[in-house]
Design an enzyme around this catalytic site. Sequence first.
Site, PDB file in Angstrom:
ATOM      1  N   GLU A  84      -1.709  11.077 -45.544  1.00  0.00           N
ATOM      2  CA  GLU A  84      -1.201  11.069 -44.178  1.00  0.00           C
ATOM      3  C   GLU A  84      -1.899   9.981 -43.385  1.00  0.00           C
ATOM      4  O   GLU A  84      -3.005   9.542 -43.726  1.00  0.00           O
ATOM      5  CB  GLU A  84      -1.381  12.429 -43.500  1.00  0.00           C
ATOM      6  CG  GLU A  84      -2.798  12.810 -43.155  1.00  0.00           C
ATOM      7  CD  GLU A  84      -2.914  14.183 -42.476  1.00  0.00           C
ATOM      8  OE1 GLU A  84      -1.961  14.976 -42.571  1.00  0.00           O
ATOM      9  OE2 GLU A  84      -3.953  14.443 -41.871  1.00  0.00           O
ATOM     10  N   ARG A 118      -8.032  33.375 -39.691  1.00  0.00           N
ATOM     11  CA  ARG A 118      -9.197  34.220 -39.974  1.00  0.00           C
ATOM     12  C   ARG A 118     -10.255  33.969 -38.895  1.00  0.00           C
ATOM     13  O   ARG A 118     -10.094  33.110 -38.034  1.00  0.00           O
ATOM     14  CB  ARG A 118      -9.787  33.866 -41.341  1.00  0.00           C
ATOM     15  CG  ARG A 118     -10.139  32.381 -41.464  1.00  0.00           C
ATOM     16  CD  ARG A 118     -10.800  32.051 -42.806  1.00  0.00           C
ATOM     17  NE  ARG A 118     -10.938  30.617 -43.001  1.00  0.00           N
ATOM     18  CZ  ARG A 118     -11.909  29.868 -42.517  1.00  0.00           C
ATOM     19  NH1 ARG A 118     -12.844  30.412 -41.748  1.00  0.00           N
ATOM     20  NH2 ARG A 118     -11.961  28.579 -42.766  1.00  0.00           N
TER      21      ARG A 118
END
Length: 331
Positions: free
Chosen positions: A71, A165
Site C-alpha cells: 500500500e 479488543r
Amino acid sequence: CGVPVLEAMSRPTSNEDEARAFAKRVGFPVMVKAVDGGGGRGIRLVREEAELDNSIQRAIGESPSRTVFVEKAAVDGFHHVEIQVIGDGTGQVRHLWERDCSVQRRFQKVVEYAPALMSDRDLVTRVIDSALKMASEIRYLSLGTFEFLVSETKREFYFLEVNPRLQVEHTITESISGVDLVQTQLLLAQGWTFQDLGLGSDVNANARPPANAHSIQLRLCAEDPSNNFTLSIGKVTEFIVPSGHGIRVDTNINHSGASSLVVGSSFDNLLAKIIVTASTWEATVRKAQRVLADSRISGVKTNLNLLRGIVTHPDLMAGLVDTQWLGIKLD
C-alpha cells in the site's frame, strides 16, 4: 462509510512481480505488509525501488500464509492516532477520545499518550467521526480501537485497522476519562446498556477531551537497547518504581521479592506499564521524567534509559513526534 484509506492492492499475493508492479504504479514510498503479521511484524517501509525486492521477500518470509500486500505509505509528519470506541451492538456507539501512539520502533509502540497534542481539533474530530461512522455501521459490540495515520500539516488522515479488543495502552484512556474499560467490556457482554453504564448520549457532546487531563504510558521491557534490543533473560532481583498521585504501575512483578519473576523467552518481554497523569502536558512529562529517574530494576537489562531519553527530549514536550521519530533519533 466515506472514510479515506491509502491506495492498496485489492487482494493479497505471493507473486513478487505483482507486488513490484503495484509499487511502481503508485510510487514510493510504499509499505509491504504480511497479510497475517501482527504486533509490528511483517511490515517493511520501502522508500526506493532498490529496496523493494528484498523487502517483499522478507515480508513473505514473516507471513505464515506467505502472502503480502503493498500500500502507499503515509510517513514523514504522520502521527499514529487511535480512537477508543465502545459499542452496544445496536448501532449505538460512543468514543472516549484519542491516543497518540507515534513513539514507535519498528512499528512497535513504546510510549503512548492521551489526548493527542494536535492543535487542530477539527481534524481530530473528523477522525473521531470516521471511527464512529464505521462502528455504528457494523453495530459494533464491546471495546474497539480504530487506528488512523494523521498529518496535521497536510490536514489528511487515513484509516489503518480496527483492533477488536482491549489495547495495551487502554490505561491512558482510563486515566483521562475516568471510565474503567475492563469493567465496561465485561458489563456490555452481560447485556448492560449505555444508560446502565452511565454513558448517555451527552458523553460525546463534543470531541474535545476532558479538560485538565493528560496521561502518558511508558512500556518497560526486558531488552537491551544498546545491543539491538536483544531480549534480556534472567531473574528480576530489584524492582522499584515510585508511587504517588497520578502514578499507576501495572505489572506482574512481586514487589516484596518473595518470589522473583523470571524472564524467559516464551512470552512477551513487557515487564510493566508505567502510567503518569497530570493536569497539563508539561506537568505530565515532568512527572514522568522524575518517576523514571527514581526507578531501579536489577537482574535483567531493560529499556529504562531509552524511556528516560524519550521523556527528556524537547520534541516530546513540543509534541513533534511522528511515526518515524524514534527510529531517526535512536542514537
